[in-house]
Every structure is written in structure tokens, then in C-alpha cells.
Design an enzyme around this catalytic site. Structure first.
Site, PDB file in Angstrom:
ATOM      1  N   GLY A 161       5.094  46.846  23.327  1.00  0.00           N
ATOM      2  CA  GLY A 161       4.127  45.763  23.355  1.00  0.00           C
ATOM      3  C   GLY A 161       4.247  44.810  22.199  1.00  0.00           C
ATOM      4  N   ASP A 162       3.134  44.211  21.846  1.00  0.00           N
ATOM      5  CA  ASP A 162       3.091  43.105  20.907  1.00  0.00           C
ATOM      6  C   ASP A 162       3.399  43.536  19.481  1.00  0.00           C
ATOM      7  OD1 ASP A 162       2.676  40.408  20.404  1.00  0.00           O
ATOM      8  OD2 ASP A 162       0.591  40.729  19.827  1.00  0.00           O
ATOM      9  N   ILE A 163       2.968  44.728  19.088  1.00  0.00           N
ATOM     10  CA  ILE A 163       3.117  45.163  17.706  1.00  0.00           C
ATOM     11  C   ILE A 163       4.342  46.040  17.514  1.00  0.00           C
ATOM     12  CG2 ILE A 163       2.026  46.468  15.837  1.00  0.00           C
ATOM     13  CD1 ILE A 163       0.755  43.799  16.399  1.00  0.00           C
ATOM     14  N   GLY A 164       4.640  46.890  18.459  1.00  0.00           N
ATOM     15  CA  GLY A 164       5.767  47.799  18.307  1.00  0.00           C
ATOM     16  C   GLY A 164       6.061  48.542  19.587  1.00  0.00           C
ATOM     17  N   THR A 165       7.008  49.464  19.502  1.00  0.00           N
ATOM     18  CA  THR A 165       7.430  50.288  20.638  1.00  0.00           C
ATOM     19  C   THR A 165       7.210  51.745  20.279  1.00  0.00           C
ATOM     20  OG1 THR A 165       9.111  48.645  21.202  1.00  0.00           O
ATOM     21  CG2 THR A 165       9.322  50.824  22.209  1.00  0.00           C
ATOM     22  N   VAL A 166       6.675  52.517  21.208  1.00  0.00           N
ATOM     23  CA  VAL A 166       6.369  53.928  20.965  1.00  0.00           C
ATOM     24  C   VAL A 166       7.292  54.805  21.807  1.00  0.00           C
ATOM     25  CG1 VAL A 166       4.591  55.714  21.028  1.00  0.00           C
ATOM     26  CG2 VAL A 166       3.978  53.363  20.447  1.00  0.00           C
ATOM     27  N   ASP A 221     -12.837  47.973  17.095  1.00  0.00           N
ATOM     28  CA  ASP A 221     -12.177  47.935  18.409  1.00  0.00           C
ATOM     29  C   ASP A 221     -12.467  49.202  19.208  1.00  0.00           C
ATOM     30  OD1 ASP A 221     -10.769  46.607  20.375  1.00  0.00           O
ATOM     31  OD2 ASP A 221      -8.827  47.394  19.750  1.00  0.00           O
ATOM     32  N   LYS A 243       6.281  55.431  16.490  1.00  0.00           N
ATOM     33  CA  LYS A 243       6.038  54.002  16.676  1.00  0.00           C
ATOM     34  C   LYS A 243       7.030  53.230  15.828  1.00  0.00           C
ATOM     35  CE  LYS A 243       2.509  50.428  16.212  1.00  0.00           C
ATOM     36  NZ  LYS A 243       1.123  50.149  15.806  1.00  0.00           N
ATOM     37  N   GLY A 260       5.873  53.279  25.569  1.00  0.00           N
ATOM     38  CA  GLY A 260       5.098  52.052  25.475  1.00  0.00           C
ATOM     39  C   GLY A 260       5.831  50.997  24.679  1.00  0.00           C
TER      40      GLY A 260
END
Length: 475
Positions: free
Chosen positions: A118-123, A239, A142, A116
Site C-alpha cells: 500500500g501507500d506506506i509500505g509492503t508487508v 485512528d 513491513k 499487503g
């Protein structure tokens, strides 16, 4: 918004969190952009847009229906670095044992593939370097690029998530096995890998795209225990949605994604159930009159009466609601936000119980109750439209279905002060008739509705893609 819960025997997954940038007005909505779903919550939309995160921790991502966006106008302070504390409930976990008590760094792990971005980080799916050839436990790492987050103004959200993860020790919440820096620009968190995907993906594989009532009750009960623990820690989740509920290898759930969480305080206490009063489904049944006795000796009669009173007395309730938590931030996922958030006003812990009602509605009926043609229409429906149930639904007409509808209706009260859970939190929700006969203390050892197949095929070592090799170059 990423997080993870623990499994006593199975290696689990770590989702990441997608928090989307928002405008400066608490009433301005962001239009979602189209993008492929990511298997982790952090693999979300671009910085300037918001989309609903497809946070499945499964190793193969499936097509998911687009939802309304996740949005945030929140700000947070930076986190203070610290090591991950011991996790008592993970003492015998095969994934915890190899790294327990070790000082770890990026070179201690072999990255198998990216799952994954995205906006916050990569996993990344990874294993310990020392056990990679021996098919050891799988983990999720992460990686957060501090430079990129600083440009987006989102370092505070990533720091808040790490603060929350460091505090968690619960079987239905994430376990942070390790956190460390890679150079000066990258921050890494090692968590569990969940091979079973998320509840959103699982629901789409069910007949009619909805869960049987018994399955919905099981998953809702485990999520309820996770929310109870968070509120006990003074954390308002903010959330809740099926995409953020992952399925561990043993079939139990793990609630993830904490970068939208509100940190507050709570004062857990035992409350006399007789003082609760007024709750239709939560009230204890009136105690029956004591049975007549023929014992001639007054002392024996008194002893028997005392024993009867002890047995008849209602059990005290554990109450742990962060009643002082207040925020005016405009955060959440559109279909799940409470009316007080949709109006742009302040909110507290009651927003979690509204989202819990929407969550339960979706599990049972296959859709959310107030979804509209656009994000703005959805918010208008949340504020103005009365709650309606499908004419035909799972188990429609029977007693369990009626109890489910009553619980949902009481959770989806538009007045946060009258909403079920707003006063005594999970204690009131657990006492509802929908959960009658369910032993919450034994849920962790109860058989789940679905146990995912072994994830061996997803854990094979693959050739390092360009993005993985580039990451190693940074390290």
C-alpha cells in the site's frame, strides 16, 4: 498505520498502515477510490486518494464493505534509529525467543508471501531462515521504500510510527521484534503475525453482522486497556476502528496502525476517587454507616473504627490522560472523527474517546452512528445530527443494553470538555456501569469470545512470486 500487540504464547500479526495523502486545506475532503481490501492496514489506497483501510492481519482476505476514507494533513519529524528494547511481558513467548538478543538483517528471514502492499509500505509473511524448514514461528515484515515515501512527503509518518512502536510493551499492543535496513533505500520492521484477522471481518461473520453484548464488552475492555496505556505514554491514537483491531492466535486483540498518532506527554498519577465527583456511572457508592459495637474498651472500639474506615475508603484511581496534547491536523477516518476535527478546529486526547464510542456503537449495532451518503455528509452528521439508537438492537430493553447506550451517549458528547474520558481518561470509562463486574486485571487470561483456528494452512512455504524475488534482488 501499522502496529501490533503481544501474545504470551501465540505468534501474532503485524498490520501495516495506510495513510492517505490529503489536500492543503483542513476542510477539504478527499474522495475515496475503489480498490481491493488489503489484509494489512498499510496495504491501503494510492498516494493521491484516501480509502478506508481494510486492515485485517488474517492470511486470507475477505470481502469487506467500503467505508469512508482515512485522511491526514499531518507532518512529523524524522525518527532516530535505535534497536528494539527488551519486552518484559514477552519473555516466554515462542515467537520472541528465537530472535531475542540477535542482530538481524534481511538475509536472516525467508519471505513466504506478500500479504499487503500500500501507500506506506509492503508487508510480507516470513520466518527465520534458520527455522523455515522446521515450521518455526511466523512473523510479519513491513518493508518501507524510503525513496517512494520521500516523493510523497510521507517519511515523517513512517518515522513517527517506528518511534511509537519502539516504546510499546503491552499485551494488547504490537511488539516490534526487530528493525533494520536493507541497503540504503529500504527500512524493515519485524513484528507479530496475527492469524485471526480483524474485528471488522469478524463482525461481518456474526449473525446480524453485530456482536453479542458480552462479546462487545470483552473486545471493548481490551481496547480500553490499550488506549489507557497509549495515553499513559502521552500518545493520542487518532485512528481507532475495527479494522485496526487484530485478533491474535489466542483470540485476544492487538491494536495496530500508529502513523497518525500524536506524540505528547502525560503525568500518570493516583487520584482519590472521592475527588472525582459528579460522574453518574463513575461515582463510588456512599459508604454505609459503621456498624454499632458493644465493645466496652475504647481502644478496641477505635481500632475497629480504623479498620472499617480502611475497608470503606474508595480505592484511588489511576489517571493517565495527555491533557496537554493539542493538534490542529485534520486526520482520522471519516466515520470516526470527532466533531472538533470535523469542524476543522484543534483537538486533544478527547478525540480517542469519541472514536471509542463510535467503535462500541458499531460492535453492538452493526454500523456507525453518523454515516452519510458521502464523506461530506458524514462530517455534517457528526457535527449537527443528534445521536440515535436503533429501535431494536442487541439486547434492546434489558439493563446491560441500557448501560451500553448510556456509555455510548456519554462518549459521543459533541462537547469535548463534557465527553466521558476527557478529564480522567480510562479511569472514568472503566468505572462506568457497562463494565460492572469485569476484572480488567484478569482480561489477558480470560477466555475470549472467539479463538481462531490454527493458521498452519496459511503458513505453508510457497514459490516466491515476482515481487518477493525482486525484493531479494534489492537486498
Amino acid at each position: 498505520m501499522a502496529a501490533v500487540a503481544s501474545s504470551s504464547t501465540a505468534a501474532t500479526a503485524v498490520p501495516a498502515s495506510p495513510n492517505n495523502a490529503a489536500s492543503t486545506s483542513s476542510t477539504t475532503m478527499l474522495e475515496p477510490q475503489s480498490q481491493p481490501p488489503s489484509p494489512y492496514p498499510d496495504a491501503a489506497a494510492p498516494a493521491a486518494s484516501s480509502v478506508r483501510s481494510a486492515s485485517s492481519a488474517s492470511t486470507s482476505s475477505s470481502s469487506q464493505a467500503d467505508r469512508s476514507s482515512t485522511f491526514s494533513l499531518d507532518s512529523s519529524s524524522a525518527a532516530t534509529p535505535s534497536s528494539s528494547p527488551p519486552r518484559p511481558h514477552r519473555a516466554s513467548d515462542v515467537a520472541w525467543a528465537p530472535i531475542r538478543g540477535r542482530a538481524l538483517g534481511p538475509r536472516d528471514f525467508t519471505l513466504l508471501r506478500r500479504v499487503g502492499a500500500g501507500d506506506i509500505g509492503t508487508v510480507y509473511l516470513c520466518r527465520l531462515e534458520s527455522q523455515a524448514a522446521a515450521e518455526g514461528p511466523a512473523y510479519a515484515m513491513k518493508v518501507v521504500d524510503r525513496r517512494a515515501l520521500a516523493k510523497k512527503g510521507k517519511l515523517g509518518r513512517a518515522a513517527a510510527e517506528k518511534r511509537v512502536l519502539r516504546r510499546l510493551d503491552h499485551p494488547f499492543l504490537p511488539t516490534m521484534f526487530a528493525d533494520f535496513d536493507a541497503g540504503t533505500d529500504f527500512s524493515c520492521i519485524v513484528m507479530e503475525f496475527c492469524p485471526g484477522g480483524d474485528l471488522h471481518s469478524l463482525r461481518h461473520r456474526m449473525p446480524g453482522r453485530r456482536f453479542p453484548l458480552a462479546s462487545a464488552r470483552f473486545y471493548a475492555a481490551e481496547v480500553l486497556l490499550a488506549l489507557e496505556y497509549l495515553h499513559m505514554m502521552g500518545i493520542v491514537y487518532r485512528d481507532l476502528k475495527p479494522e485496526n483491531v487484530l485478533i491474535r492466535g489466542d483470540g485476544h486483540i492487538m491494536l495496530t496502525d500508529f502513523d497518525l498518532s500524536l506524540e505528547s506527554t502525560a503525568s500518570p498519577a493516583l487520584e482519590d476517587a472521592r475527588s472525582a465527583g459528579g460522574d453518574r456511572q463513575g461515582e463510588d457508592a456512599p459508604a454505609p454507616a459503621p456498624a454499632p459495637t458493644c465493645l466496652p474498651i475504647p481502644e478496641l472500639q477505635l481500632l475497629r473504627l480504623r479498620r472499617w474506615k480502611r475497608r470503606a475508603a474508595p480505592r484511588p484511581r489511576f489517571v493517565a490522560e495527555p491533557v496537554d496534547a493539542r493538534s490542529s491536523s485534520f486526520v482520522g477516518t471519516h466515520e470516526y472523527v470527532a466533531p472538533e476535527v470535523a469542524r476543522g478546529g484543534g483537538h486533544g486526547a478527547a478525540v480517542d474517546w469519541w472514536a471509542y464510542g463510535v467503535f462500541l456503537y458499531e460492535l453492538i449495532y452493526g454500523r456507525t452512528p453518523f454515516v452519510g451518503d458521502s464523506n461530506e455528509a458524514t462530517l455534517r452528521n457528526i457535527v449537527r445530527r443528534p445521536l440515535e439508537f436503533p429501535a431494536h438492537g442487541a439486547g434492546a430493553g434489558d439493563r446491560d443494553s441500557a448501560a451500553a447506550r448510556d456509555l455510548i451517549a456519554r462518549l459521543l458528547d459533541k462537547d469535548p470538555r463534557a465527553r466521558l474520558g476527557s478529564r480522567r481518561g480510562a479511569a472514568d470509562v472503566k468505572a462506568h456501569g457497562f463494565f460492572k463486574g469485569l476484572n480488567f486485571a484478569l482480561l489477558r487470561s480470560s477466555p475470549p469470545p472467539v479463538v481462531p483456528p490454527p493458521a498452519a494452512a496459511a503458513l505453508h512455504r510457497c514459490d516466491k512470486a515476482a515481487d518477493v524475488q525482486q525484493l531479494f534482488d534489492h537486498f
